[in-house]
Scaffold this active site. Structure first.
Site, PDB file in Angstrom:
ATOM      1  N   CYS A 189       0.830  -1.201   0.000  1.00 56.65           N
ATOM      2  CA  CYS A 189       0.000   0.000   0.000  1.00 56.65           C
ATOM      3  C   CYS A 189       0.865   1.251   0.000  1.00 56.65           C
ATOM      4  O   CYS A 189       0.610   2.207  -0.744  1.00 56.65           O
ATOM      5  CB  CYS A 189      -0.926  -0.014   1.216  1.00 56.65           C
ATOM      6  SG  CYS A 189      -2.081   1.376   1.264  1.00 56.65           S
ATOM      7  N   CYS A 190       1.905   1.260   0.837  1.00 58.79           N
ATOM      8  CA  CYS A 190       2.812   2.410   0.881  1.00 58.79           C
ATOM      9  C   CYS A 190       3.545   2.595  -0.434  1.00 58.79           C
ATOM     10  O   CYS A 190       3.771   3.725  -0.881  1.00 58.79           O
ATOM     11  CB  CYS A 190       3.815   2.252   2.024  1.00 58.79           C
ATOM     12  SG  CYS A 190       3.141   2.518   3.677  1.00 58.79           S
TER      13      CYS A 190
ATOM     14  N   CYS B  98      -1.112   8.187   7.463  1.00 57.27           N
ATOM     15  CA  CYS B  98      -2.429   7.881   6.904  1.00 57.27           C
ATOM     16  C   CYS B  98      -3.388   7.488   8.025  1.00 57.27           C
ATOM     17  O   CYS B  98      -2.992   6.884   9.020  1.00 57.27           O
ATOM     18  CB  CYS B  98      -2.322   6.750   5.891  1.00 57.27           C
ATOM     19  SG  CYS B  98      -1.439   7.204   4.377  1.00 57.27           S
TER      20      CYS B  98
ATOM     21  N   CYS C 104      -3.571   3.793   9.461  1.00 59.83           N
ATOM     22  CA  CYS C 104      -2.343   3.227  10.034  1.00 59.83           C
ATOM     23  C   CYS C 104      -1.700   4.131  11.085  1.00 59.83           C
ATOM     24  O   CYS C 104      -0.509   3.984  11.386  1.00 59.83           O
ATOM     25  CB  CYS C 104      -1.336   2.928   8.921  1.00 59.83           C
ATOM     26  SG  CYS C 104      -1.969   1.797   7.650  1.00 59.83           S
TER      27      CYS C 104
ATOM     28  N   CYS D 263       7.442   4.035   5.929  1.00 57.65           N
ATOM     29  CA  CYS D 263       6.595   3.861   4.748  1.00 57.65           C
ATOM     30  C   CYS D 263       7.383   3.356   3.550  1.00 57.65           C
ATOM     31  O   CYS D 263       6.811   2.829   2.602  1.00 57.65           O
ATOM     32  CB  CYS D 263       5.903   5.179   4.398  1.00 57.65           C
ATOM     33  SG  CYS D 263       7.029   6.493   3.891  1.00 57.65           S
TER      34      CYS D 263
END
Length: 237
Positions: free
Chosen positions: A116-117, A197, A200, A223
């Site tokens: 995702c990062c 985010c 998280c 990240c």
């Protein structure tokens, strides 16, 4: 000159420089080339942003909007940009096509936060940094872990990464913000010393590492946008 040697020489040259002096020289350093600042507009970001505004408000500021940020961060980004008179804010977002292909339902962070990062931060930033020889970060040694030995200048892939606040303390940051009457991210007062985010990020207790609320309960602590010689820098929580 090889980038690693250039970084080491600049770190030695500026070992006694204050942060504004280091910034001013870095922005004009022909050996490094064009420089941008990468800012999360997070808890302490306003310190470097204010310094940049006084040195050269036209400096490119890269703000990565992962499309999962807190609404408070987005509002704070607009507020600080206007108050400081920064004129080249570049809002960086993930590719539409990549989102549809790899995270169409926005749940990737639940089962693969690293992916995702990469999708929402690392890859968009790499595209945005094209053409720059260096970039400025707000990382500090007080963040702990691998950051405890953070240099002022470092080789990062094909660029020089500049860390003007590497040796700053929490007290110095607070004093600078108060001295210049700068707005703080509203979530700091709610117990968020580090803000990423929304899915998280959680608050951190006063006796915890400032980044303890990032990816809480996971081994992940970075990240992935910070690399040294091709390897991601991970700091212990």
């Amino acid at each position: 000159m090889p980038l690693k040697e250039l970084a080491e020489r600049r770190s030695l040259l500026h070992r006694k420089s204050d942060a504004p002096t280091l910034l001013r020289h870095a922005l004009d350093d022909m050996s490094i080339g064009p420089v941008a600042m990468v800012s999360s507009f997070g808890a302490d970001s306003v310190v470097l942003l204010h310094m940049i505004s006084e040195i050269d408000p036209t400096t490119p500021i890269l703000f990565i909007d992962t499309e999962m940020l807190f609404d408070a961060t987005l509002a704070y980004q607009r507020e600080v940009t206007k108050q400081l008179g920064l004129t080249d804010i570049r809002v960086i977002k993930p590719s539409r096509e990549a989102l549809l292909e790899r995270d169409v339902d926005g749940t990737l962070h639940h089962f693969n936060p690293d992916a995702c990062c990469a999708l929402r931060k690392t890859e968009p930033l790499e595209r945005a940094l094209d053409g720059f020889g260096g970039w400025i970060t707000g990382r500090k040694r007080i963040h702990g872990g691998a950051r405890k030995s953070l240099p002022l200048f470092e080789k990062s892939e094909r660029r020089i990464k500049i860390n003007p606040l590497a040796n700053w303390t929490t007290a110095q940051i607070a004093d600078y913000i108060n001295q210049h009457n700068l707005p703080r991210h509203p979530m700091v007062a709610q117990g968020f010393p580090s803000i990423g985010c929304q899915p998280c990020t959680t608050p951190a207790e006063a006796d915890e590492d400032p980044r303890a609320g990032r990816w809480r309960g996971q081994e992940k602590t970075e990240c992935g946008i910070h690399f040294v010689d091709g390897k991601p820098v991970r700091s212990a929580a």
